[in-house]
Design a protein around this motif. Structure first.
Motif, PDB file in Angstrom:
ATOM      1  N   ASN A 126      -9.217  -6.267   2.797  1.00 21.30           N
ATOM      2  CA  ASN A 126      -7.948  -5.911   3.439  1.00 21.30           C
ATOM      3  C   ASN A 126      -6.767  -6.516   2.693  1.00 21.30           C
ATOM      4  O   ASN A 126      -5.734  -5.865   2.528  1.00 21.30           O
ATOM      5  CB  ASN A 126      -7.943  -6.351   4.899  1.00 21.30           C
ATOM      6  N   GLN A 130      -3.795  -4.358   1.056  1.00 22.83           N
ATOM      7  CA  GLN A 130      -2.383  -4.565   1.398  1.00 22.83           C
ATOM      8  C   GLN A 130      -1.571  -4.876   0.148  1.00 22.83           C
ATOM      9  O   GLN A 130      -0.448  -4.377  -0.010  1.00 22.83           O
ATOM     10  CB  GLN A 130      -2.230  -5.687   2.430  1.00 22.83           C
ATOM     11  N   ASP A 134       1.573  -2.740  -1.170  1.00 24.05           N
ATOM     12  CA  ASP A 134       2.856  -3.381  -1.476  1.00 24.05           C
ATOM     13  C   ASP A 134       3.310  -3.059  -2.896  1.00 24.05           C
ATOM     14  O   ASP A 134       4.481  -2.785  -3.145  1.00 24.05           O
ATOM     15  CB  ASP A 134       2.769  -4.898  -1.287  1.00 24.05           C
ATOM     16  N   PHE A 144      -3.222   2.969   4.968  1.00 26.04           N
ATOM     17  CA  PHE A 144      -4.068   1.797   4.718  1.00 26.04           C
ATOM     18  C   PHE A 144      -5.482   2.189   4.316  1.00 26.04           C
ATOM     19  O   PHE A 144      -6.075   1.561   3.446  1.00 26.04           O
ATOM     20  CB  PHE A 144      -4.081   0.865   5.940  1.00 26.04           C
TER      21      PHE A 144
END
Length: 161
Positions: A126, A130, A134, A144
């Protein structure tokens, strides 16, 4: 994302450039699975594009950077984005270490120990996902789940077998 009105905001093909290099049959299999999973279910829209997808993605490596060459289904170029892999080095290294612990634990540990290691593995995955979201922010809109699938592919690109 399922098939429906947003089909145009998705990848239909992912190609690894020869700069990626080839590896063992096991690694090649993992790469093929990662690409299949990504194509099967994704949400992908280059920022400031008219949304005339679906899209093709060609990945290549240049000087420790991952190059995303995006084109339309018909082959028209849309954009090229270059992403430094430096922010991913620690995460990928830690992810591989915990995956190795996970595979060892499967053979000899209790279910609760395996579950604890797996939670750590998912947490690192995860974190990498992320970080990827970003780093692509302002360049490519992805959800996601798509970031997770792309991060899996980034990990497999680093795996030499």
């Amino acid at each position: 994302m399922g098939r429906g009105g947003l089909d145009k905001n998705r990848l239909i093909d992912v190609e690894l450039d020869e700069s990626i290099g080839r590896s063992t049959p096991d690694v090649e299999h993992e790469r093929a699975v990662a690409i299949f999973d990504l194509i099967e279910d994704n949400s992908f829209l280059p920022v400031n594009d008219s949304g005339e997808g679906p899209y093709r993605l060609k990945l290549s490596l240049v000087d420790a950077r991952l190059v995303f060459a995006i084109s339309r289904q018909a082959g028209d170029e849309v954009a090229t984005h270059i992403l430094s892999l430096t922010p991913f080095r620690r995460i990928v290294k830690d992810y591989y270490m915990i995956c190795e612990s996970y595979y060892q634990a499967i053979r000899s540990s209790t279910p609760s120990q395996i579950e604890a290691i797996d939670m750590g593995r998912r947490g690192l995955h995860n974190e990498g996902s992320q970080t990827l979201m970003d780093r692509l922010s302002g360049k490519i809109e992805i959800d996601f789940d798509t970031a997770r699938r792309l991060f899996t592919l980034v990990c497999v690109l680093h795996w030499r077998g």
